[in-house]
Every structure is written in structure tokens, then in C-alpha cells.
Write an enzyme that holds these catalytic residues in place. Structure first.
Site, PDB file in Angstrom:
ATOM      1  N   GLU A  25      52.201 -19.759   5.510  1.00 46.25           N
ATOM      2  CA  GLU A  25      51.212 -20.146   4.317  1.00 46.25           C
ATOM      3  C   GLU A  25      51.823 -19.893   3.103  1.00 46.25           C
ATOM      4  OE1 GLU A  25      47.774 -18.235   2.981  1.00 46.25           O
ATOM      5  OE2 GLU A  25      47.864 -16.782   4.361  1.00 46.25           O
ATOM      6  N   LYS A  86      44.214 -24.222  -4.328  1.00 44.06           N
ATOM      7  CA  LYS A  86      44.158 -23.679  -2.955  1.00 44.06           C
ATOM      8  C   LYS A  86      43.360 -24.602  -2.019  1.00 44.06           C
ATOM      9  CE  LYS A  86      41.169 -20.118  -0.781  1.00 44.06           C
ATOM     10  NZ  LYS A  86      40.230 -18.833  -0.824  1.00 44.06           N
ATOM     11  N   ASP A 138      28.934 -18.804   3.479  1.00 43.85           N
ATOM     12  CA  ASP A 138      30.177 -18.537   3.285  1.00 43.85           C
ATOM     13  C   ASP A 138      31.182 -18.182   4.493  1.00 43.85           C
ATOM     14  OD1 ASP A 138      32.652 -18.602   2.288  1.00 43.85           O
ATOM     15  OD2 ASP A 138      32.473 -17.554   0.778  1.00 43.85           O
ATOM     16  N   SER A 140      34.849 -18.749   6.209  1.00 43.95           N
ATOM     17  CA  SER A 140      36.091 -19.511   6.023  1.00 43.95           C
ATOM     18  C   SER A 140      36.340 -20.637   6.984  1.00 43.95           C
ATOM     19  CB  SER A 140      37.322 -18.741   6.033  1.00 43.95           C
ATOM     20  OG  SER A 140      38.350 -19.294   5.967  1.00 43.95           O
ATOM     21  N   ALA A 141      36.828 -21.618   6.405  1.00 47.34           N
ATOM     22  CA  ALA A 141      37.201 -23.009   7.534  1.00 47.34           C
ATOM     23  C   ALA A 141      38.454 -22.408   8.352  1.00 47.34           C
ATOM     24  CB  ALA A 141      37.639 -24.259   6.616  1.00 47.34           C
ATOM     25  N   ASP A 142      38.964 -21.349   8.065  1.00 47.63           N
ATOM     26  CA  ASP A 142      40.132 -20.958   8.843  1.00 47.63           C
ATOM     27  C   ASP A 142      39.466 -20.939  10.249  1.00 47.63           C
ATOM     28  OD1 ASP A 142      41.577 -20.393   6.783  1.00 47.63           O
ATOM     29  OD2 ASP A 142      41.452 -18.501   6.987  1.00 47.63           O
ATOM     30  N   LYS A 159      40.346  -8.645   6.279  1.00 48.48           N
ATOM     31  CA  LYS A 159      39.990  -7.511   5.279  1.00 48.48           C
ATOM     32  C   LYS A 159      38.546  -7.216   5.155  1.00 48.48           C
ATOM     33  CE  LYS A 159      43.460  -8.041   1.773  1.00 48.48           C
ATOM     34  NZ  LYS A 159      44.158  -9.397   1.713  1.00 48.48           N
TER      35      LYS A 159
HETATM   36  N1  PSU Z   1      42.863 -12.985   3.402  1.00 50.76           N
HETATM   37  C1  PSU Z   1      43.920 -12.188   3.120  1.00 50.76           C
HETATM   38  N2  PSU Z   1      44.709 -12.743   2.002  1.00 50.76           N
HETATM   39  C2  PSU Z   1      44.838 -14.102   1.917  1.00 50.76           C
HETATM   40  C3  PSU Z   1      43.708 -14.990   2.279  1.00 50.76           C
HETATM   41  C4  PSU Z   1      42.831 -14.299   3.209  1.00 50.76           C
HETATM   42  O1  PSU Z   1      43.659 -10.871   3.226  1.00 50.76           O
HETATM   43  O2  PSU Z   1      45.877 -14.348   1.062  1.00 50.76           O
HETATM   44  C5  PSU Z   1      44.041 -16.372   1.936  1.00 50.76           C
HETATM   45  C6  PSU Z   1      44.438 -17.040   3.340  1.00 50.76           C
HETATM   46  O3  PSU Z   1      45.131 -18.116   2.686  1.00 50.76           O
HETATM   47  C7  PSU Z   1      43.332 -17.571   3.858  1.00 50.76           C
HETATM   48  C8  PSU Z   1      42.577 -17.848   2.749  1.00 50.76           C
HETATM   49  O4  PSU Z   1      43.548 -18.606   4.777  1.00 50.76           O
HETATM   50  O5  PSU Z   1      42.661 -16.960   1.760  1.00 50.76           O
HETATM   51  C9  PSU Z   1      40.856 -17.823   3.071  1.00 50.76           C
HETATM   52  O6  PSU Z   1      40.183 -18.171   2.055  1.00 50.76           O
HETATM   53  P1  PSU Z   1      38.545 -18.624   2.327  1.00 50.76           P
HETATM   54  O7  PSU Z   1      37.837 -17.411   2.699  1.00 50.76           O
HETATM   55  O8  PSU Z   1      38.225 -19.275   0.780  1.00 50.76           O
HETATM   56  O9  PSU Z   1      38.510 -19.616   3.322  1.00 50.76           O
HETATM   57 MN    MN Z   2      34.468 -19.621   1.675  1.00 54.00          MN
END
Ligand code: PSU
Ligand code: MN
Length: 300
Positions: A25, A86, A138, A140-142, A159
Site C-alpha cells: 500500500e 488518502k 467510524d 474503516s472501509a478496510d 493499533k
Molecule cells: N494503521 C496503521 N498504519 C497505517 C494505517 C492504518 O497502523 O498507515 C493506514 C492504512 O493505509 C489503512 C488506513 O488502510 O490507514 C486506514 O485508515 P482509516 O482508519 O481512515 O480507514
Molecule cells: Mn474512518
């Protein structure tokens, strides 16, 4: 979509030759690590994957083009340009159509990697359910992206800036596979143990390859498999908890919200720990790259 994708010569050659590939990524480069270490780590990650017999495919969007595999100039652009947003999955078409540039999250990277036929992906930490998500929604879309993709993601868990327990519950609901690599405990990124048990453990790469193959035979391949690989030299727990508490308080005080939350807290850890978190983060991603490359090789 296909015409919007540009493959680097190295990645195109590897796909044509049936060589093992590992997706990487780019959000970690542009928003997860401070300059100038971000570029050095990105280059080092690619090197480690090559040393382990696979081909790295770092994914990002530059001026409306989706890149699978970045040339050095393109890696430099992601690391150093100030106009890199992002992008998660929902942003991809908008960035492409407007010819803008963006780094890809785990969700967006996995989506593009799957189109490219890449099956293994190395990252640091996954996104998940944020603390207070019962009010903020909130998440993540992950997680939803990984619930729909044939992908094996090597990471060091999530984390503790997130609600780890809720994240584990959502992984279960979304039928995303989860195994610990040489551990029975879910890793907490800077910490080898997030405090939560894992049901499944693997102790070598052949076991992981067997699971990936079994997923296809049982029809669950379109839901990702997460291989949780704990950091070896973890952060001292008290220091970790202190950085976490001050970071969360600062984010609340500054009104940090939405997609800015994760980069904000990562930056807080890096500055508050005077580089210790950066060193650990670097070790994590390098170790995950090595393991991902070994998995990709074992799948051939
Ligand atoms: N968690 C980490 N380091 C990162 C990210 C998440 O420990 O760099 C990054 C990754 O790219 C992950 C994104 O897909 O943040 C998730 O962001 P969000 O919570 O906004 O979906
Ligand atoms: Mn989010």
C-alpha cells in the site's frame, strides 16, 4: 477500469512470467510515516520482497493513473508531494476521473491488487473499528473491502488507537479469516499482544499456503485471510499506554475526525516517542514484507 491501470515494467513482466507478487500500500508512505524515512522504508520494503524471491507491486494513483508497481520517481512523488490524498475504495473513480493523485489505503490497495491478480499483500497495521464507533460510526472501509476480496494480508494486527475487541468482532461477522503467525494472541502493532486471544495459529509458511488453497476449494476465497505477524521488539507497555492516552486526548481536543484520525495518531506516536515508534513501525513492515514474499513464493 482496466485501461486506467498502468503496470510497471517489472510487475508486467512478473505477471506474464507467473512469478510471485506482493502488493504494497502507499498510504503508509504518504500519511503513515514521516519524511524522509517514508521513502527509505518504501524502497527497503521492495528490496526485501525481491530478496525473498517475489516481485513488489506498490500501488498508488498519480495524476489520474492507477499504478501497479512504481518506478523510483513515482515512489518519490508519493513520499514527497503535498497533493497526495488518502484514497479508500470509494475515492478511486473520483481521483481517476479528476486526474488527481492519491495514496491507497489497505482497502483500495487490496481492491486494485485483486484486479491485477495479485493474491498476497504486506502492510503494517489494518484499519478497524475506532474507539467510540458506537456513536461516530467510524469503522474503516478496510474491513468491508477485505470481506469481498481474494487476498491474503500480512499485518501486525491493529493499533490500540482502535477498539481492538470490536475490530475482532467485526472481522468475525464479515467472515474474514484470521490466523496468528507463531502466536495465539492477536498482535497490537507496537505491542506483540493486544490482550486478545486468537482461535487459530500457524507456525510456518506451508500451513498458510495450505489454508489459501483450501479457501478456494471450499468457496471462501472471496473473503480475505489476515495473517497476524507480531512485532519482535515491542514498545515498552507503559510508554505505549502513555502515548496512546495523550494522542487520544489531543485528537479529541483538536476535533480530529474521520479519515484524519489515523494519520494524526500515527504522527503523535512518532513525535511523542522521539522516533521509537518509527523504528518499530519500520521493523514491522519489513518483517511483514519478508513473510508475505515467502507466502507468495509458497503459492506458486
Ligand atoms: N494503521 C496503521 N498504519 C497505517 C494505517 C492504518 O497502523 O498507515 C493506514 C492504512 O493505509 C489503512 C488506513 O488502510 O490507514 C486506514 O485508515 P482509516 O482508519 O481512515 O480507514
Ligand atoms: Mn474512518
Amino acid at each position: 477500469m482496466k485501461s486506467a491501470i498502468k503496470y510497471s515494467a517489472e510487475v508486467a513482466g512478473a505477471i506474464a512470467a507467473g512469478k510471485p507478487l506482493v502488493a504494497l500500500e502507499s498510504t503508509i508512505i504518504s500519511h503513515g510515516l514521516p519524511r524522509p524515512s517514508n521513502l527509505a522504508v518504501a524502497i527497503e520494503c521492495e528490496k526485501i520482497i525481491r530478496e525473498h524471491g517475489a516481485v513488489p507491486a506498490t500501488i498508488a494513483l498519480l495524476d489520474g493513473v492507477v499504478h501497479v508497481g512504481l518506478e523510483i520517481k513515482e515512489l518519490e512523488a508519493i513520499a514527497n508531494r503535498d497533493d497526495i490524498s488518502k484514497a479508500s475504495v470509494r475515492d478511486l473513480a473520483i481521483i481517476v476521473a479528476s486526474r488527481k493523485s492519491a495514496a491507497t489505503t489497505v482497502a483500495a490497495t487490496a481492491h486494485i491488487a485483486a484486479i491485477a491478480g495479485i493474491k498476497v499483500f504486506a502492510t503494517g497495521g489494518l484499519g478497524g473499528v475506532h474507539r467510540g464507533a458506537n456513536e461516530s460510526f467510524d469503522e474503516s472501509a478496510d474491513l468491508t473491502a477485505l470481506s469481498q476480496l481474494d487476498m491474503t494480508v500480512v499485518c501486525a494486527g491493529v493499533k490500540s488507537i482502535l477498539d481492538v475487541h470490536a475490530t475482532l468482532e467485526r472481522l468475525e461477522t464479515l467472515a474474514i479469516g484470521l490466523v496468528g503467525y507463531k502466536t495465539n494472541r492477536f498482535p497490537g502493532f507496537y505491542l506483540t499482544d493486544s490482550g486478545f486471544d486468537l482461535e487459530h495459529r500457524v507456525d510456518n509458511v506451508d500451513e498458510i499456503a495450505a489454508i489459501i488453497k483450501a479457501r478456494t476449494s471450499i468457496g471462501t476465497q472471496f473473503k480475505a485471510l489476515i495473517v497476524a505477524n507480531p512485532v519482535k521488539n515491542e514498545m515498552e507497555k507503559n510508554r505505549h499506554d502513555q502515548f496512546l492516552a495523550t494522542g487520544l486526548a489531543k485528537a479529541a481536543h483538536d476535533g480530529i475526525d474521520g479519515k484524519a484520525v489515523t494519520p494524526f495518531l500515527l504522527e503523535h506516536f512518532h513525535s511523542a516517542s522521539h522516533g521509537e515508534s518509527l523504528a518499530i513501525n519500520t521493523e514491522i513492515i519489513k518483517s511483514n514484507c519478508a513473510l508475505a514474499a515467502e507466502i507468495a513464493v509458497a503459492l506458486i
